[in-house]
Design a protein around this motif. Structure first.
Motif, PDB file in Angstrom:
ATOM      1  N   ASN A  29      -2.966  21.497  -7.730  1.00  0.00           N
ATOM      2  CA  ASN A  29      -2.957  23.083  -6.937  1.00  0.00           C
ATOM      3  C   ASN A  29      -3.616  24.258  -8.214  1.00  0.00           C
ATOM      4  O   ASN A  29      -3.526  24.993  -8.701  1.00  0.00           O
ATOM      5  CB  ASN A  29      -1.885  23.686  -6.849  1.00  0.00           C
ATOM      6  CG  ASN A  29      -0.863  24.094  -8.857  1.00  0.00           C
ATOM      7  OD1 ASN A  29      -1.412  23.032  -9.074  1.00  0.00           O
ATOM      8  ND2 ASN A  29       0.557  24.462  -8.038  1.00  0.00           N
ATOM      9  N   GLN A  56      -5.666  28.254  -5.139  1.00  0.00           N
ATOM     10  CA  GLN A  56      -5.834  29.232  -4.641  1.00  0.00           C
ATOM     11  C   GLN A  56      -7.069  29.952  -5.654  1.00  0.00           C
ATOM     12  O   GLN A  56      -7.264  30.593  -5.590  1.00  0.00           O
ATOM     13  CB  GLN A  56      -4.747  30.016  -4.165  1.00  0.00           C
ATOM     14  CG  GLN A  56      -4.037  29.506  -3.634  1.00  0.00           C
ATOM     15  CD  GLN A  56      -4.133  30.060  -1.972  1.00  0.00           C
ATOM     16  OE1 GLN A  56      -4.878  30.620  -1.816  1.00  0.00           O
ATOM     17  NE2 GLN A  56      -4.043  28.565  -1.085  1.00  0.00           N
ATOM     18  N   GLU A  57      -7.019  29.545  -6.885  1.00  0.00           N
ATOM     19  CA  GLU A  57      -7.800  29.956  -7.401  1.00  0.00           C
ATOM     20  C   GLU A  57      -8.577  29.369  -8.704  1.00  0.00           C
ATOM     21  O   GLU A  57      -8.615  28.352  -9.173  1.00  0.00           O
ATOM     22  CB  GLU A  57      -6.798  30.741  -9.189  1.00  0.00           C
ATOM     23  CG  GLU A  57      -7.351  31.914  -9.463  1.00  0.00           C
ATOM     24  CD  GLU A  57      -6.346  32.463 -11.004  1.00  0.00           C
ATOM     25  OE1 GLU A  57      -6.237  33.205 -10.255  1.00  0.00           O
ATOM     26  OE2 GLU A  57      -6.226  32.039 -12.098  1.00  0.00           O
ATOM     27  N   TRP A  80     -16.345  28.727  -1.449  1.00  0.00           N
ATOM     28  CA  TRP A  80     -15.207  28.979  -0.966  1.00  0.00           C
ATOM     29  C   TRP A  80     -14.697  30.492  -1.044  1.00  0.00           C
ATOM     30  O   TRP A  80     -14.108  30.944  -1.695  1.00  0.00           O
ATOM     31  CB  TRP A  80     -14.600  29.210  -2.975  1.00  0.00           C
ATOM     32  CG  TRP A  80     -14.042  28.814  -3.170  1.00  0.00           C
ATOM     33  CD1 TRP A  80     -13.048  30.012  -4.024  1.00  0.00           C
ATOM     34  CD2 TRP A  80     -12.549  28.014  -3.600  1.00  0.00           C
ATOM     35  NE1 TRP A  80     -11.940  29.619  -4.944  1.00  0.00           N
ATOM     36  CE2 TRP A  80     -11.777  28.008  -4.380  1.00  0.00           C
ATOM     37  CE3 TRP A  80     -13.205  26.861  -3.447  1.00  0.00           C
ATOM     38  CZ2 TRP A  80     -10.395  27.444  -4.555  1.00  0.00           C
ATOM     39  CZ3 TRP A  80     -11.727  25.486  -3.577  1.00  0.00           C
ATOM     40  CH2 TRP A  80     -10.831  26.028  -4.858  1.00  0.00           C
ATOM     41  N   ASN A  82     -12.898  33.277   0.707  1.00  0.00           N
ATOM     42  CA  ASN A  82     -11.370  33.951   0.951  1.00  0.00           C
ATOM     43  C   ASN A  82     -10.355  33.457  -0.415  1.00  0.00           C
ATOM     44  O   ASN A  82      -9.540  33.868  -0.142  1.00  0.00           O
ATOM     45  CB  ASN A  82     -10.673  33.785   1.971  1.00  0.00           C
ATOM     46  CG  ASN A  82     -11.525  34.433   3.133  1.00  0.00           C
ATOM     47  OD1 ASN A  82     -12.293  35.275   3.173  1.00  0.00           O
ATOM     48  ND2 ASN A  82     -11.670  33.556   4.443  1.00  0.00           N
ATOM     49  N   ARG A  83     -11.045  33.050  -1.252  1.00  0.00           N
ATOM     50  CA  ARG A  83     -10.007  32.787  -2.594  1.00  0.00           C
ATOM     51  C   ARG A  83     -10.449  32.732  -3.708  1.00  0.00           C
ATOM     52  O   ARG A  83     -11.591  33.424  -4.201  1.00  0.00           O
ATOM     53  CB  ARG A  83      -9.902  30.925  -2.703  1.00  0.00           C
ATOM     54  CG  ARG A  83      -9.357  30.346  -1.445  1.00  0.00           C
ATOM     55  CD  ARG A  83      -8.556  29.103  -1.697  1.00  0.00           C
ATOM     56  NE  ARG A  83      -9.358  27.778  -0.999  1.00  0.00           N
ATOM     57  CZ  ARG A  83      -9.508  27.102  -1.295  1.00  0.00           C
ATOM     58  NH1 ARG A  83      -8.606  26.102  -1.248  1.00  0.00           N
ATOM     59  NH2 ARG A  83     -10.450  26.009  -0.507  1.00  0.00           N
ATOM     60  N   LYS A  84      -9.410  33.205  -4.944  1.00  0.00           N
ATOM     61  CA  LYS A  84     -10.386  33.413  -5.843  1.00  0.00           C
ATOM     62  C   LYS A  84     -11.418  32.898  -7.223  1.00  0.00           C
ATOM     63  O   LYS A  84     -10.516  31.554  -6.493  1.00  0.00           O
ATOM     64  CB  LYS A  84      -8.817  34.258  -6.517  1.00  0.00           C
ATOM     65  CG  LYS A  84      -9.159  34.820  -8.078  1.00  0.00           C
ATOM     66  CD  LYS A  84      -8.075  35.710  -8.906  1.00  0.00           C
ATOM     67  CE  LYS A  84      -8.249  36.198 -10.309  1.00  0.00           C
ATOM     68  NZ  LYS A  84      -6.451  36.742 -10.613  1.00  0.00           N
TER      69      LYS A  84
END
Length: 275
Positions: A29, A56-57, A80, A82-84
């Protein structure tokens, strides 16, 4: 720690290779990219996307601002969505640039349809020699290159040294890491004779086989990988270059291939290749 080279060329994509971009995953992750060249588009490959499902980041660590290391930032909204994204960009005194000014010039009209502050991209300036990113200690070192660049060390796992003259002090910076990834733009013969378009000898900007082999030997690393290849080299020529370095330094050498997976352990163990 998982390493997936996404782009190993310098200058421009060619010979089925993209420009500088390396995906590193300390865990399932957590992920970061070393540079953001055209290789970033390989994040769309199904096998790479599957690896990143839990991330997610995404952190991007830039060595400098030349286009073969930053052009992939143009593709972020596609690769990438909708993700930070957090971009860690070098600034004074490490390099001769202000991160916001450099990236606003690149990612804004008339070169880009959006403005930097319209993108889901957070900019963090790197101005000190140490910084914690994604739970890991990163070290940074100024390098000699037109426009300047930084060498990057990720804990004791790896050192990423690109776009620099062959500097003997790099050996101390990288000492004891498991994997040293160092630019090898020139063969020894090219280092003697090659002149850049501006009339400057190529060895005044880039590194060559013999000098990098000596750095590798002195750094006492477990593994070495040549990176930032001249795009006109064939894969066979890159393999021969890697074998030449191994003979000269006595350290095992990996000829990295884009899309392959490499497990990078802590020092004094062996990095392994997963086919």
């Amino acid at each position: 720690m998982l390493l997936i080279p996404l782009g190993i060329n310098g200058f421009f994509p060619f010979n089925n290779r993209h420009t500088s971009c390396y995906l590193v995953m300390p865990s399932s992750n957590t992920a970061f990219l070393l540079d953001a060249g055209t290789g970033i588009i390989r994040l769309l490959k199904p096998e790479v996307k599957a690896k990143l499902e839990q991330v997610q980041e995404l952190h991007i660590i830039l060595s400098h601002y030349h286009l073969d290391h930053t052009s992939g930032l143009f593709y972020l909204t596609g690769v990438w969505p909708n993700r930070k994204v957090v971009c860690h960009a070098p600034g004074y005194p490490l390099v001769e640039a202000d991160p916001l000014q450099a990236l606003e010039k690149l990612l804004g009209p008339p070169l880009y349809p959006l403005r930097l502050n319209d993108l889901p991209l957070e900019i963090e300036a790197v101005t000190e020699p140490r910084k914690e990113i994604a739970g890991l200690e990163f070290r940074f070192r100024p390098q000699q290159h037109p426009g300047s660049s930084v060498g990057i060390r990720v804990g004791d796992y790896l050192a990423y040294i690109t776009d620099t003259v062959a500097d003997p002090q790099t050996a101390e910076f990288a000492r004891g890491v498991n994997l040293l990834m160092h630019e090898v733009w020139l063969t020894d013969e090219e280092a003697e004779h090659s002149i850049e378009a501006d009339g400057v000898p190529a060895r005044a900007k880039h590194s060559w086989v013999g000098a990098v082999a000596e750095i590798t030997k002195k750094a006492e690393v477990n593994l070495f990988a040549p990176i930032h290849h001249a795009p006109w080299r064939t894969d066979d020529e890159i393999l021969l270059l890697a074998q030449d370095i191994e003979r000269k330094c006595g350290t095992p050498v990996l000829a990295l291939q884009e899309g392959n997976e490499y497990l990078i352990s802590l020092p004094k163990t062996t990095g392994t290749l997963k086919k």
